[in-house]
Write a protein that holds these residues in place. Sequence first.
Motif: not given
Length: 185
Positions: A46, A112-113, A116-117, A119, A121
Motif C-alpha cells: 500500500n 496483501k489479501e 484488502k479483505k 480494508k 489501506t
Amino acid sequence: MNAKLVLTGALLALGLCAWVALGHGEDKKDKPIPAPEFAGITDWVNAKAMTVADQNGKVLVLHFWTNGCINCVHNYPHYVAWQDKYKGEKSFVMVGVHTPEFDAEKDVDRIKERAKKNKLTFAIAVDNDAKTWAAWGNRYWPCVYVVDKAGNVRHKWEGELGDAGYKQVTGQIDELLKEAAPKAK
C-alpha cells in the motif's frame, strides 16, 4: 525488632529501587525518546518505501501486528477508523509493521489479501526478519506507538485497544496534531 517488619521494609525498599531502575517514577515527558528507524523491511504494501525520518513534521502512528494474531485482528476496526478519521489530515501518517510470528505469516501475497479483505489501506512495512521489531524494542502483538512531529515516541499502547484504548490513543493523536511542527534546522 519484629523480623516480619524488617523483611517487609527491606522488600519495599528493594521494590522501589527496581521500580526507579526500570525507569518508572521518572517524568519521561522531559526526556524525548527518538523513534527508531525502520530496519530490514523486506517489502512494502500500500505504499512506496519510506523512512521514519521522512515523517518528521507529521504525527506517526506505528503499530506492530501480524495477520495470524487474533488480538491484532480485533484492532482492525480501530485502524480503519483512524484511516477514515484522518483521511484528509496531511500531518498524519499510519504505518503497520507486519512482523510475523510464524513462517506462514511471511507470505506477502497473504498480507496483501488480508489487508484488502479488511480494508487496511495504510502503509504496511513487511518486517519478515523482525529487524524493525528489534530496533523498536517491541515485545507484543499488537502494539501501537504514537510519534510526535519532532520524531519522538510520545505514547505506547500494548495489546488490544478495545473502546477505552481507542479513545485514549485517538485523544493522544488529536493532541499531537495540534502541536506545531518543529522548525527546520
